[in-house]
Motif scaffolding. Structure first.
Motif, PDB file in Angstrom:
ATOM      1  N   GLY A  24       0.839  -1.186   0.000  1.00 18.74           N
ATOM      2  CA  GLY A  24       0.000   0.000   0.000  1.00 18.74           C
ATOM      3  C   GLY A  24       0.874   1.236   0.000  1.00 18.74           C
ATOM      4  N   VAL A  25       0.297   2.367   0.398  1.00 20.91           N
ATOM      5  CA  VAL A  25       1.041   3.630   0.435  1.00 20.91           C
ATOM      6  C   VAL A  25       0.890   4.260   1.809  1.00 20.91           C
ATOM      7  N   SER A  26       2.019   4.600   2.417  1.00 17.59           N
ATOM      8  CA  SER A  26       2.035   5.363   3.671  1.00 17.59           C
ATOM      9  C   SER A  26       3.083   6.452   3.531  1.00 17.59           C
ATOM     10  N   GLU A  27       2.664   7.700   3.701  1.00 21.20           N
ATOM     11  CA  GLU A  27       3.584   8.820   3.523  1.00 21.20           C
ATOM     12  C   GLU A  27       4.337   9.164   4.800  1.00 21.20           C
ATOM     13  N   SER A  28       3.718   8.942   5.944  1.00 19.84           N
ATOM     14  CA  SER A  28       4.320   9.351   7.212  1.00 19.84           C
ATOM     15  C   SER A  28       4.336   8.193   8.199  1.00 19.84           C
ATOM     16  N   LEU A  29       5.352   8.143   9.017  1.00 15.56           N
ATOM     17  CA  LEU A  29       5.521   7.071   9.992  1.00 15.56           C
ATOM     18  C   LEU A  29       4.455   7.152  11.079  1.00 15.56           C
ATOM     19  N   SER A  30       3.866   6.017  11.397  1.00 17.12           N
ATOM     20  CA  SER A  30       2.895   5.968  12.489  1.00 17.12           C
ATOM     21  C   SER A  30       3.611   6.101  13.822  1.00 17.12           C
ATOM     22  N   SER A  31       2.857   6.327  14.888  1.00 18.04           N
ATOM     23  CA  SER A  31       3.478   6.529  16.197  1.00 18.04           C
ATOM     24  C   SER A  31       4.222   5.291  16.680  1.00 18.04           C
ATOM     25  N   THR A  32       3.732   4.099  16.326  1.00 13.99           N
ATOM     26  CA  THR A  32       4.394   2.864  16.755  1.00 13.99           C
ATOM     27  C   THR A  32       5.440   2.380  15.757  1.00 13.99           C
ATOM     28  N   GLY A  33       5.440   2.948  14.548  1.00 14.79           N
ATOM     29  CA  GLY A  33       6.387   2.519  13.530  1.00 14.79           C
ATOM     30  C   GLY A  33       5.965   1.266  12.793  1.00 14.79           C
ATOM     31  N   ASP A  34       4.693   0.865  12.919  1.00 19.71           N
ATOM     32  CA  ASP A  34       4.269  -0.391  12.298  1.00 19.71           C
ATOM     33  C   ASP A  34       4.159  -0.306  10.776  1.00 19.71           C
ATOM     34  N   ASN A  35       4.272   0.893  10.213  1.00 14.92           N
ATOM     35  CA  ASN A  35       4.248   1.043   8.754  1.00 14.92           C
ATOM     36  C   ASN A  35       5.609   1.462   8.206  1.00 14.92           C
ATOM     37  N   LEU A  36       6.670   1.144   8.935  1.00 15.04           N
ATOM     38  CA  LEU A  36       8.019   1.562   8.551  1.00 15.04           C
ATOM     39  C   LEU A  36       8.386   1.098   7.144  1.00 15.04           C
ATOM     40  N   ALA A  37       8.057  -0.142   6.810  1.00 13.92           N
ATOM     41  CA  ALA A  37       8.399  -0.663   5.485  1.00 13.92           C
ATOM     42  C   ALA A  37       7.677   0.114   4.382  1.00 13.92           C
ATOM     43  N   LEU A  38       6.430   0.457   4.604  1.00 10.31           N
ATOM     44  CA  LEU A  38       5.651   1.185   3.597  1.00 10.31           C
ATOM     45  C   LEU A  38       6.188   2.600   3.395  1.00 10.31           C
ATOM     46  N   VAL A  39       6.531   3.286   4.504  1.00  9.83           N
ATOM     47  CA  VAL A  39       7.065   4.645   4.394  1.00  9.83           C
ATOM     48  C   VAL A  39       8.436   4.626   3.720  1.00  9.83           C
ATOM     49  N   THR A  40       9.234   3.607   4.043  1.00  6.10           N
ATOM     50  CA  THR A  40      10.535   3.453   3.384  1.00  6.10           C
ATOM     51  C   THR A  40      10.356   3.330   1.879  1.00  6.10           C
ATOM     52  N   ASP A  41       9.421   2.489   1.451  1.00  7.21           N
ATOM     53  CA  ASP A  41       9.152   2.303   0.029  1.00  7.21           C
ATOM     54  C   ASP A  41       8.662   3.602  -0.609  1.00  7.21           C
ATOM     55  N   TYR A  42       7.821   4.350   0.113  1.00  7.19           N
ATOM     56  CA  TYR A  42       7.274   5.610  -0.412  1.00  7.19           C
ATOM     57  C   TYR A  42       8.390   6.631  -0.665  1.00  7.19           C
TER      58      TYR A  42
END
Length: 398
Positions: free
Chosen positions: A208-226
């Motif tokens: 998927g797409v995530s532009e900003s890191l969540s507070s827990t960092g659980d979308n780190l891989a998605l933000v890195t890819d973005y």
């Protein structure tokens, strides 16, 4: 945008506390239970009150009796003074937001909500928003304020909210014609508190797409890819910094798996195959997450970071402090709590505050106002060592 003053009255451990002349980076020391997390929670409270309402924010913290300071009656009050970034080198006026929350028929309501600022040091203050118990007014010709200066003639419009527990900035802040209101709303909507969780950051994610890191960092891989896909130069800069921070790291990639998920892979220059994120050290992952957070082109107006030293080698803390400072210089204010003397050693005198607790209430002290600390730093002593030597009275557990 930069917060310059915070005043708190009757909010949990803060009976009547004020801190002014806040720098772009503020670091807070204090024993466990002294109120560091509560200080950060003020923005969480205001943000939740904005998204929902005051009653919801109060109830999610145990009800009014649990939120108001112990043995106190009356209202909970906040005052926040902030200034927008300079435009063409021109300093912007100081804006003041005041909020008073009390009980009416045992229900939390907004007793007073005011947003005001003045032209110059001696000019007349204008209340661009003034509400009480669900009704009030806003100035609708704010765009003429800067041009007219002291001759400004305000045009008001009356508004009635759906209920007395709703913040007026919730609705009016959506309109750019109410610029000051909109700016403060953006601060509350876009502030960020880090509650980084290593297990969450190591998990794979659905593509998927995530532009900003969540507070827990659980979308780190998605933000890195973005960032890798959309801002390759920034990603290269992150990698350069990562290589300096963690020995052996040659590359980091967000790889897509056959089952439609995305994972982080860290390449160690000594080995042919990269390591999946769940097999790298906690400190390596956390340092990478901080670099992603602070180098992301989508800046937060306020970062709140609790104990950034966890999982990191003490020698990395000097560099980490510099990263936070650089972020704040670029326009994103940073509040940090820490228990690490090594991190404190990397600070400037004006950046350091410490919390003390007396008779159940918390007070905030600033290092630059302590003459003894000030003179010792001038002679070459480092702040972390002075903290260990108990020069910050009341900042420890005893």
């Amino acid at each position: 945008m930069k917060i310059e003053k915070i005043k708190i009255k009757n909010y949990k451990v803060f009976e009547d506390t004020e801190i002014s002349d806040l720098p772009s980076m503020c670091v807070f020391l204090g024993a466990n239970g002294s109120g560091k997390s509560t200080l950060f929670d003020i923005f969480g409270f205001l943000s939740e009150a904005l998204r929902n309402n005051v009653r919801s924010a109060i109830n999610n913290r145990g009800g009014f009796k649990e939120v108001i300071s112990r043995n106190k009656s009356g209202d909970i009050e906040f005052e926040i003074k902030f200034r927008n970034d300079a435009i063409d080198g021109k300093k912007q006026p100081l804006i003041t937001y005041e909020l008073k929350i009390g009980l009416e028929q045992n229900m939390p309501i907004v007793k007073r909500e005011v947003l005001s600022y003045r032209r110059g040091q001696m000019g007349k203050p204008f209340k661009f928003l003034n509400f009480s118990s669900g009704r009030g007014f806003a100035i609708i010709n704010e765009e003429k304020f800067e041009e007219a200066k002291q001759d400004f003639q305000e045009e008001r419009k009356e508004f009635l909210l759906e209920s007395a527990d709703i913040l007026a900035i919730k609705g009016l802040g959506q309109f750019q014609s109410f610029k000051a209101i909109s700016d403060f709303r953006k601060l509350l909507e876009s502030w960020y508190i880090s509650n980084f969780q290593i297990p969450d950051a190591k998990k794979s994610q659905d593509i998927g797409v995530s532009e900003s890191l969540s507070s827990t960092g659980d979308n780190l891989a998605l933000v890195t890819d973005y960032i890798y896909e959309n801002y390759p130069k920034i990603f290269d800069e992150i990698l350069v910094k990562m290589k300096k921070r963690v020995p052996g790291i040659a590359d980091v990639k967000a790889a897509k798996t056959e089952d439609g998920r995305i994972i982080l892979k860290f390449q160690d220059g000594s080995f042919k195959d990269p390591f999946i994120s769940r097999y790298v050290s906690d400190g390596t992952l956390k340092m990478f997450a901080y670099l992603i957070l602070m180098n992301n082109p989508h800046k937060h107006p306020l970062l709140c970071i609790e104990e950034p030293e966890n999982y990191l080698h003490p020698e990395l803390l000097q560099q980490l402090a510099e990263e936070f400072r650089e972020y704040s210089i670029k326009g994103g204010q940073v509040f940090i709590s820490t228990h690490s003397p090594d991190f404190v050693n990397a600070l400037n005198l004006e950046e350091l505050f410490w919390l003390t607790k007396k008779n159940g209430y918390t007070f905030i002290n600033r290092a630059k106002d302590d003459e003894t600390v000030k003179s010792l730093v001038k002679e070459g002593d480092q702040l972390g060592y002075l903290w260990n030597q108990k020069y910050f009275k009341g900042s420890g557990p005893q």
